[in-house]
Design a protein around this motif. Structure first.
Motif, PDB file in Angstrom:
ATOM      1  N   PHE A 143       0.811  -1.211   0.000  1.00  0.00           N
ATOM      2  CA  PHE A 143       0.000   0.000   0.000  1.00  0.00           C
ATOM      3  C   PHE A 143       0.848   1.267   0.000  1.00  0.00           C
ATOM      4  N   GLY A 144       2.157   1.121   0.191  1.00  0.00           N
ATOM      5  CA  GLY A 144       3.011   2.302   0.221  1.00  0.00           C
ATOM      6  C   GLY A 144       2.786   3.152   1.458  1.00  0.00           C
ATOM      7  N   ALA A 145       2.329   2.517   2.521  1.00  0.00           N
ATOM      8  CA  ALA A 145       2.043   3.242   3.757  1.00  0.00           C
ATOM      9  C   ALA A 145       3.330   3.711   4.425  1.00  0.00           C
ATOM     10  N   GLN A 146       3.237   4.844   5.073  1.00  0.00           N
ATOM     11  CA  GLN A 146       4.366   5.396   5.812  1.00  0.00           C
ATOM     12  C   GLN A 146       4.355   4.853   7.232  1.00  0.00           C
ATOM     13  N   GLY A 147       5.523   4.521   7.759  1.00  0.00           N
ATOM     14  CA  GLY A 147       5.635   4.067   9.137  1.00  0.00           C
ATOM     15  C   GLY A 147       5.813   2.564   9.221  1.00  0.00           C
ATOM     16  N   GLY A 148       6.342   2.144  10.335  1.00  0.00           N
ATOM     17  CA  GLY A 148       6.558   0.721  10.573  1.00  0.00           C
ATOM     18  C   GLY A 148       5.307   0.054  11.120  1.00  0.00           C
ATOM     19  N   VAL A 149       5.354  -1.259  11.188  1.00  0.00           N
ATOM     20  CA  VAL A 149       4.199  -2.036  11.628  1.00  0.00           C
ATOM     21  C   VAL A 149       3.757  -1.639  13.035  1.00  0.00           C
ATOM     22  N   ALA A 150       4.692  -1.578  13.966  1.00  0.00           N
ATOM     23  CA  ALA A 150       4.333  -1.246  15.345  1.00  0.00           C
ATOM     24  C   ALA A 150       3.722   0.148  15.438  1.00  0.00           C
ATOM     25  N   ALA A 152      -7.860   4.147   4.891  1.00  0.00           N
ATOM     26  CA  ALA A 152      -7.819   5.330   4.018  1.00  0.00           C
ATOM     27  C   ALA A 152      -6.684   6.261   4.432  1.00  0.00           C
ATOM     28  N   GLY A 153      -6.481   6.414   5.726  1.00  0.00           N
ATOM     29  CA  GLY A 153      -5.427   7.292   6.222  1.00  0.00           C
ATOM     30  C   GLY A 153      -4.019   6.785   5.958  1.00  0.00           C
ATOM     31  N   LEU A 154      -3.873   5.481   5.797  1.00  0.00           N
ATOM     32  CA  LEU A 154      -2.548   4.912   5.548  1.00  0.00           C
ATOM     33  C   LEU A 154      -1.963   5.369   4.217  1.00  0.00           C
ATOM     34  N   THR A 155      -2.817   5.655   3.276  1.00  0.00           N
ATOM     35  CA  THR A 155      -2.345   5.942   1.922  1.00  0.00           C
ATOM     36  C   THR A 155      -2.571   7.386   1.494  1.00  0.00           C
ATOM     37  N   ILE A 156      -3.052   8.220   2.358  1.00  0.00           N
ATOM     38  CA  ILE A 156      -3.431   9.575   1.969  1.00  0.00           C
ATOM     39  C   ILE A 156      -2.243  10.449   1.556  1.00  0.00           C
ATOM     40  N   PHE A 157      -1.082  10.232   2.115  1.00  0.00           N
ATOM     41  CA  PHE A 157       0.063  11.099   1.837  1.00  0.00           C
ATOM     42  C   PHE A 157       1.103  10.462   0.919  1.00  0.00           C
ATOM     43  N   ARG A 158       0.684   9.569   0.071  1.00  0.00           N
ATOM     44  CA  ARG A 158       1.637   8.937  -0.834  1.00  0.00           C
ATOM     45  C   ARG A 158       1.188   9.134  -2.278  1.00  0.00           C
ATOM     46  N   GLU A 159       2.100   8.876  -3.174  1.00  0.00           N
ATOM     47  CA  GLU A 159       1.807   8.973  -4.601  1.00  0.00           C
ATOM     48  C   GLU A 159       1.014   7.747  -5.044  1.00  0.00           C
ATOM     49  N   PRO A 160      -0.029   7.936  -5.868  1.00  0.00           N
ATOM     50  CA  PRO A 160      -0.767   6.788  -6.391  1.00  0.00           C
ATOM     51  C   PRO A 160       0.139   5.899  -7.251  1.00  0.00           C
TER      52      PRO A 160
END
Length: 92
Positions: free
Chosen positions: A19-26, A49-57
């Motif tokens: 998903f290209g999410a920012q941040g680590g699992v924990a 939805a919030g996990l992917t809001i600040f990344r490039e599609p």
């Protein structure tokens, strides 16, 4: 390798990477826990939805399945709501 709520650390890590999410699992799991305490059952979709809001599609966005993340959210909500103090955060 997961918390007592039945989550698999590596599976969640892989889903977050897809998903290209920012941040680590924990970090991401901790954020969900806080959101779940505030929103309850509605936290899952808001969190994903919030996990992917600040990344490039990416091209894989249309084929990505948030199943592991949705299932993880459901397991975490269940563990938090049981009240028996068996919940543990998802840590490496």
């Amino acid at each position: 390798m997961g918390g007592s709520d039945g989550l698999d650390f590596d599976a969640v890590d892989g889903a977050l990477q897809r998903f290209g999410a920012q941040g680590g699992v924990a970090e991401v799991h901790g954020s969900f826990c806080g959101l779940a305490c505030f929103l309850g059952a509605q936290a899952g979709p808001v969190w994903i939805a919030g996990l992917t809001i600040f990344r490039e599609p990416t091209e894989s966005d249309s084929t990505s399945d948030p199943g592991v993340l949705s299932e993880g959210a459901a397991h975490t909500l269940e563990a938090l709501s049981q009240g028996d103090m068996s919940f543990s955060p998802l840590l490496p």
